[in-house]
Design an enzyme around this catalytic site. Structure first.
Site: not given
Length: 131
Positions: A30, A33
């Site tokens: 991600c 993230c």
């Protein structure tokens, strides 16, 4: 304070502890993230009185499912075992600091009173629907 790796074995005991715990649900693939990770780490270093933990949603799929994580990153904050903040999406450093300040300033007696009132109202509604 370094961030804690949270798993199904230590999640509940960590977030139900007295004080403030921030939890970052993330995954290695991600990109948001990965962009949020240094912000989260810096906040952990700046606030040694607050616990910061991370849940790898790939390694802890059951935990992510139990927490109803549908988008990552998702940030949760608990104070004295009560979930007081939840938001999906990466926060900029300034916004994270504002959230930390707001959670530190919470009147937990008032939060508990509001929770009790909400639960009582829900119980009354359930009872009325059964009648």
């Amino acid at each position: 304070m370094p961030t804690l790796e949270l798993t199904s074995e230590n999640f509940e005991s960590t977030v139900t502890s007295e004080g403030i715990t921030f939890v970052d649900f993330w995954a290695d693939w991600c990109m948001p993230c990965r962009a949020f990770a240094p912000v989260f780490e810096k906040a952990a270093d700046a606030h040694p009185d607050v616990r910061f933990g991370k849940v790898d949603t790939e390694a802890e799929r059951q935990l992510a499912g139990a927490a109803e994580i549908s988008a990552i990153p998702t940030l949760m904050a608990f104070r004295d075992g009560i979930l007081v903040f939840r938001q999906s999406g990466a926060l900029p450093a300034k916004a994270l600091e504002e959230v930390i300040d707001a959670i530190e300033a919470l009147d937990m007696d008032d939060v508990r009173r509001q929770l009790d009132e909400a639960q009582a109202a829900e119980a009354q509604l359930d009872e009325a629907q059964r009648a």
